[in-house]
Design an enzyme around this catalytic site. Structure first.
Site, mmCIF file in Angstrom:
data_model
loop_
_atom_site.group_PDB
_atom_site.id
_atom_site.type_symbol
_atom_site.label_atom_id
_atom_site.label_comp_id
_atom_site.label_asym_id
_atom_site.label_seq_id
_atom_site.Cartn_x
_atom_site.Cartn_y
_atom_site.Cartn_z
ATOM 1 N N ASP A 329 1.006 -1.072 -0.090
ATOM 2 C CA ASP A 329 -0.055 0.074 -0.224
ATOM 3 C C ASP A 329 0.730 1.166 0.023
ATOM 4 O OD1 ASP A 329 -2.567 1.531 0.443
ATOM 5 O OD2 ASP A 329 -1.628 1.861 2.251
ATOM 6 N N THR A 331 0.530 4.626 0.959
ATOM 7 C CA THR A 331 0.561 5.487 2.328
ATOM 8 C C THR A 331 0.630 4.610 3.177
ATOM 9 O OG1 THR A 331 -1.518 6.927 1.112
ATOM 10 C CG2 THR A 331 -0.969 7.031 3.231
ATOM 11 N N ASP A 574 -1.532 -0.131 6.359
ATOM 12 C CA ASP A 574 -1.608 0.517 7.663
ATOM 13 C C ASP A 574 -3.125 1.038 7.812
ATOM 14 O OD1 ASP A 574 -1.626 2.874 6.110
ATOM 15 O OD2 ASP A 574 -0.715 3.884 7.533
#
Length: 849
Positions: A329, A331, A574
């Protein structure tokens, strides 16, 4: 007057109340519930329990066999031949001790990084440990939270909960107060809040809660897919079934050697027959292989813990070695996760009064995500705004909407440009051109749209964008790329691990960040164009590396599609939108700064959020499985030649050529002790499936060669008329020297570390065969001149046979590896097809609305 406790016992849902009316329990009420034991004090293990460690290391079928043999020898007065029992005891103690150390390290990290629950007490919001939640507590639920206990929703604003980890249902469930006691009013423990916010009264805690009633699924320590464990268990099952018939075959042959069952029993030779049988039985069991695997898992987890990597499941250490595709991912993984507001860019000449106030409300909203919170400084909320209707942000929709009772008129929608204006955000439109230019610079883009119409109840219920919506401004945000990201991705490329960057952001933004960290991609693939067919989706994933505008459900589908092509997939992330994919992946890796729900389902958590730990994680896994593969050949070769000797000597009715104490020499100095060091040494060899096939393809032929050599020596020694002691000594010398040679062959290429281990073992053998105290204890004598020539010839022939086996084995492994690689297993995906890109950029200031 009915107490709160009595009310909690009443059936039926609690009527909806406004958030202002709900103050939660008082301090005295909390204390009373704690005193009554009505707390959420139930916690699934973050590692194996002490009891399970002891059971796994002590109460095994093979320990029972070894213990029984040990007891029999003591009863027979042959304690000298029972020293293998001490070795087995040491194996058990060392294995349990290493697991205890790993457990202590993992539990300590889990405690320090435990999630928190948000509750309302005395009208004040507080964060507490989930175990401190009590019955009737008011949970404050926001997107990204994992619900700590079963609760009944009493107030909600667009609250949606993902219960897939409990029920398997992938669609988010709307939660509303007063829903006739149905699933719509009850929020189950372990589920994840994916959108909106709400308040919920706890109705079940501890072991009574939904998730904890399914302890096997709820526990943090669970069995993951492990080729090592399943392969070794298969070997142990086969040995377990075969050991009984083999023992009877050997025992019968030994009794026949001493004149038959009756004669051996009458003259007392049955004692030596039993001792010989015990030597064969105990040597068949690869006890040390189980020990080495347990130690490798435990030490690997403990080493990762020292690097701030929490391993929720010990066998996950092995799983790291099998990873050949890492899905990232953007970010919080490639970027530091700290988003900063950049600028606002007006769209066209049309504007709407009050758009600045609308942005201020979005920034101040308690349920705001990290991007919206960045608006608090540039657009502070100067007066309270009462929302009339709200459609909360969802990772699947990628937009949220609000209309106010006494604020700026109409409806305001904030979200991804392509999702809010799917028909007018193409490259040929003013909005699409602006967004494309901004995204190409690596900035995150959002659009604020305005409609003159208020959001109706029907639109809020259906989560539908209001009519006549027009874009007002485009907002840009900047993220800082992690300084270690480029180096980490370069490591993965060198190791043949494929990379997929998967993000919910604009594909151009994601591609720009990916290029900055060294991923060769001109432009990202828009996930809205992904095919619905799983096979076609897998084809796209093999061709492209970078994807934008990916929804949580698509992330999960992408992981599954890669797995369908034989890939072993690791997923890092996250956000709560990564939780489904992280749970589906073979190895889920979460950042400690991420959502509690994401960390709860991950097998690994990077506690300090350092992306640079991932190479350490992969290297540790590769070290475990590569070293265990090497030492397994040592143990399985011994099992193979003991089986050969048992069968051949049983059929030919020959006396077994070893005492148990003599086998302890070869077991310890050519297998057990060196295996301990080899299992823990550095090894970055890339994993290829087929561990047991490769190990047995060497162990069985090598065992046959060694067994044939010992059989020829025994027959030759009998023809020379040597004594039993001389024959056993010669056989022990052969096995010791050939064992050291097999150790050397499997340790190639020899480095200084391996050379020291092999040299130390050889010196130990020389001392045992030359020191009088040792030779007396192990009953080692001069094998005789004639037998010396015989055993020399057998040693040379057996070593030559082992070398031939290893040569053929290496060619077989090379062909097998090439075939698996050609078949696509363990191969990183091809480079993406090139697409066009834009290099232009747009600068802007931050005006006020």
């Amino acid at each position: 007057m009915t107490s709160a406790t009595d009310a909690a016992m009443q059936p039926g849902p609690e009527p909806a109340r406004s958030a202002e009316e709900i103050t939660g329990l008082t301090t005295a009420e909390v204390a009373q519930r704690v005193a009554d034991g009505r707390t959420n004090d139930y916690q699934a293990d973050s590692s194996r329990s002490i009891g399970s460690i002891i059971r796994a290391n002590v109460f095994t079928i093979f320990n029972a066999i070894v213990g029984s043999c040990f007891a029999v020898l003591l009863l027979l007065g042959r304690w000298q031949d029972a020293i293998f029992g001490l070795s087995a005891l040491a194996n058990t103690i060392i294995g349990a001790w290493q697991e205890f150390r790993a457990k202590a390290a993992l539990d300590r990290l889990a405690l320090l990084n435990a999630p928190t629950a948000r509750v309302l007490r005395d009208g004040i919001e507080a964060e507490i440990h989930p175990t401190d939640v009590v019955i009737d507590d008011i949970l404050v639920l926001r997107a990204g939270d994992q619900i700590a206990a079963d609760a009944e929703v009493v107030n909600a604003r667009g609250l949606q909960v993902d219960e897939s980890m409990l029920t398997g249902e992938s669609d988010a469930v709307d939660k509303r107060p007063g829903d006739d006691g149905g699933s719509g009013s009850e929020a189950l423990s372990g589920s994840i809040v994916v959108a909106g916010e709400g308040l919920a009264r706890v109705i079940r805690v501890g072991a009574d809660s939904y998730a904890n009633r399914f302890a096997a699924e709820a526990k943090r320590f669970s069995l993951v897919s492990s080729e090592l464990r399943s392969s070794i268990n298969l070997v142990l099952r086969v040995v377990g079934w075969a050991i009984g018939p083999m023992a009877l075959l050997v025992l019968n042959a030994q009794m026949m050697v001493f004149g038959g069952w009756v004669a051996a029993w009458e003259n007392g030779d049955w004692v030596q027959a039993a001792v010989n049988t015990i030597a064969a039985v105990t040597a068949m069991i690869p006890l040390g292989l189980v020990l080495m695997t347990s130690i490798a898992f435990a030490v690997g987890a403990a080493k990762l813990a020292s690097r701030q990597v929490l391993v929720n499941e010990l066998p996950a250490v092995e799983g790291l070695a099998r990873v050949d595709v890492v899905c990232l991912d953007k970010t919080g993984t490639l970027t530091a996760g700290e988003i900063e507001f950049d600028a606002v860019h007006p769209v066209g000449a049309e504007s709407a009064p009050g758009w600045g106030e609308a942005l201020a409300w979005y920034g101040a909203d308690p349920a705001a995500n990290a991007t919206a919170r960045c608006l608090r400084d540039p657009y502070p909320l100067e007066r309270p705004l009462a929302p009339g209707a709200v459609i909360p942000f969802s990772s699947a929709r990628k937009w949220s909407a609000v209309s106010f009772v006494d604020g700026p008129g109409g409806a305001w929608v904030l979200g991804a440009p392509e999702m809010v204006f799917p028909d007018t955000s193409g490259p040929g439109t003013e909005l699409g051109s602006l967004v494309a230019e901004l995204a190409a610079t690596g900035r995150r883009t959002l659009v604020l749209g305005h409609s003159p119409h208020q959001i109706s109840d029907e639109q809020a219920e259906a989560e539908r964008i209001p009519e006549d919506l027009v874009p007002i401004v485009v907002l840009t945000f900047r993220e800082q790329v992690r300084p270690d990201a480029a180096q980490t991705l370069a490591y993965f490329r060198e190791q043949g691990v494929g990379i997929r960057v998967i993000s919910g952001d604009n594909p151009r933004t994601v591609a720009a960040i990916a290029r900055e960290v060294g991923v060769d991609t001109p432009e990202g693939f828009d996930a809205r164009e992904l095919p619905d067919d799983d096979e076609a989706l897998a084809d796209v994933l093999e061709q492209y590396h970078v994807f934008g505008r990916v929804t949580p459900e698509q992330k999960k589908r992408m992981v599954t599609a890669l797995q369908s092509r034989g890939h072993t997939v690791a997923m890092t992330g996250d956000g709560v939108n990564d939780a489904l994919a992280i749970k589906t992946a073979d190895i889920g890796i979460a950042m400690n700064s991420g959502a509690a729900a994401t960390k709860a389902v991950a097998r690994l958590v990077l506690l300090d959020g350092q992306f640079s730990h991932l190479p350490d994680v992969v290297a540790e896994g590769r070290q475990v499985i590569a070293n265990i593969e090497r030492v397994s050949m040592l143990f399985l070769t011994k099992t193979a030649y003991i089986f050969v000797l048992s069968i051949v000597f049983g059929i030919l009715v020959l006396q077994f050529p070893f005492l148990p104490r003599q086998l302890s020499i070869t077991d310890g100095l050519t297998i057990g002790i060196p295996a301990f060091f080899l299992a823990l040494m550095p090894n970055r060899q890339r994993y290829i499936p087929g561990f047991l096939r490769r190990s047995l393809s060497f162990a069985i032929p090598a065992g046959v060669v060694v067994g044939a050599g010992l059989t020829l020596y025994t027959l030759g020694a009998q023809s020379l008329g040597v004594t039993e002691e001389q024959m056993r000594t010669g056989a022990t010398i052969i096995l010791a020297i050939v064992g050291i040679w097999i150790l050397t062959v499997l340790s190639r290429p020899i480095n200084r570390y391996k050379g020291l281990v092999i040299g130390a073992m050889f010196i130990g053998l020389v001392l045992i065969f030359s020191v009088p105290l040792a030779t007396d204890f192990f009953q080692l004598v001069d094998p005789g001149e004639g037998a010396a020539y015989l055993l020399t010839a057998v040693i040379v022939a057996t070593i030559g046979g082992v070398e031939v086996v290893r040569f053929i084995h290496r060619r077989f492994v090379a062909r097998d590896t090439a075939a698996r690689t050609a078949g696509g297993v363990g191969v990183s995906a091809r480079r993406p097809r090139r697409r066009g890109k834009s290099d232009s950029s747009v600068e802007a200031t931050t005006p006020r609305g």
